[in-house]
Design an enzyme around this catalytic site. Structure first.
Site, PDB file in Angstrom:
ATOM      1  N   CYS A 205      -2.876  -9.310  -2.320  1.00 54.09           N
ATOM      2  CA  CYS A 205      -3.725  -8.649  -3.308  1.00 54.09           C
ATOM      3  C   CYS A 205      -3.865  -7.152  -3.038  1.00 54.09           C
ATOM      4  O   CYS A 205      -4.420  -6.426  -3.845  1.00 54.09           O
ATOM      5  CB  CYS A 205      -5.110  -9.289  -3.337  1.00 54.09           C
ATOM      6  SG  CYS A 205      -6.072  -8.992  -1.833  1.00 54.09           S
ATOM      7  N   GLY A 206      -3.393  -6.692  -1.883  1.00 55.86           N
ATOM      8  CA  GLY A 206      -3.467  -5.275  -1.554  1.00 55.86           C
ATOM      9  C   GLY A 206      -4.439  -4.944  -0.444  1.00 55.86           C
ATOM     10  O   GLY A 206      -4.338  -3.879   0.177  1.00 55.86           O
TER      11      GLY A 206
END
Length: 253
Positions: A234-235
């Protein structure tokens, strides 16, 4: 404050390689203890309150009671997730810090549409606005110098290359259960009578936002039910560096 800005003030003042040599074969509890002894209240942990999040929440709070627990509430979490948050917060006496994006879900969709449906670029933009920036802000507000995360090597290719201690854009990150398998997680949950996320019973293995999470089909791996095949991460756990570009390219971002 962004991670890049933290680089100047948060350079580790210890031998990172030596610490990793010490922690490589240590138990999960000893990794947490090492971090708690060194960083104290400036150590925080993140939790998605996902499928097996009770494991890290229980393990960490047994060693480091009162450690700040950061939840990024995107506004798109499942109703069951919010209920799970309440259940675990009460049961484990969590020092919970909920952080939200600067833009509401309603405003995002009214002005930019459903970014997660707009290909890889939209997926990345959504994650930056609704996950990465809020987490960075929480770390800054809590004056964090170390971050505990429940990543496991078997979950993604990126995580398989991690060490027990990493320095991500100036932030010390500790991964207590990195070498654990799903079986190890299951054993810990049984031993301590911990609950799974309610959606596990409905076939969900990795649980995040309602729009990017689905139950697994037969033969799929733990992360296949996330992000519509656009990415594995998701980062939050990918460094903002040259290495980030390589990781994102390999993930199709």
């Amino acid at each position: 404050m962004l991670f890049g800005s933290m680089l100047q003030k948060n350079q580790p003042d210890f031998d990172v390689e030596g610490a990793n040599a010490l922690l490589a074969g240590a138990s999960a509890e000893l990794v947490v203890r090492w971090g708690w002894d060194r960083f104290g209240q400036s150590m925080v942990m993140s939790s998605s309150f996902g499928a097996q999040s009770a494991v890290m929440l229980h393990l960490v709070t047994q060693v480091a009671p009162g450690v700040p627990v950061v939840l990024v509430d995107t506004g798109y979490l499942f109703p069951e997730t919010y209920q799970f948050v309440e259940e675990l917060t009460e049961r484990l006496s969590l020092n919970l810090h909920v952080v939200t994006p600067r833009v509401s879900a309603a405003r995002l969709e009214a002005t930019q549409g459903q970014l997660w449906t707009q290909g890889a670029a939209g997926h990345q933009a959504y994650n930056e606005m609704f996950k990465v920036e809020p987490m960075e802000r929480a770390l800054d507000e809590l004056k964090a110098t170390a971050w505990l995360a429940g990543l496991r090597a078997e979950q993604t290719k990126h995580r398989a290359g991690l060490k027990r201690l990493e320095v991500q854009d100036g932030m010390v990150k500790l991964h207590p259960i990195l070498p654990w398998t799903r079986r190890d997680v299951g054993r810990y949950m049984v031993k301590h009578d911990l609950p799974y996320h309610p959606l596990v019973e409905k076939g969900y293995a990795s649980i995040g936002d309602t729009h990017s999470t689905r139950p697994l089909a037969a033969g799929e791996s733990e992360r296949d039910g996330r992000f519509h095949g656009l990415a594995e991460e998701c980062g939050l756990h990918v460094p903002k560096s040259l290495g980030e570009d390589e990781s994102m390219e390999s993930a199709g971002l």
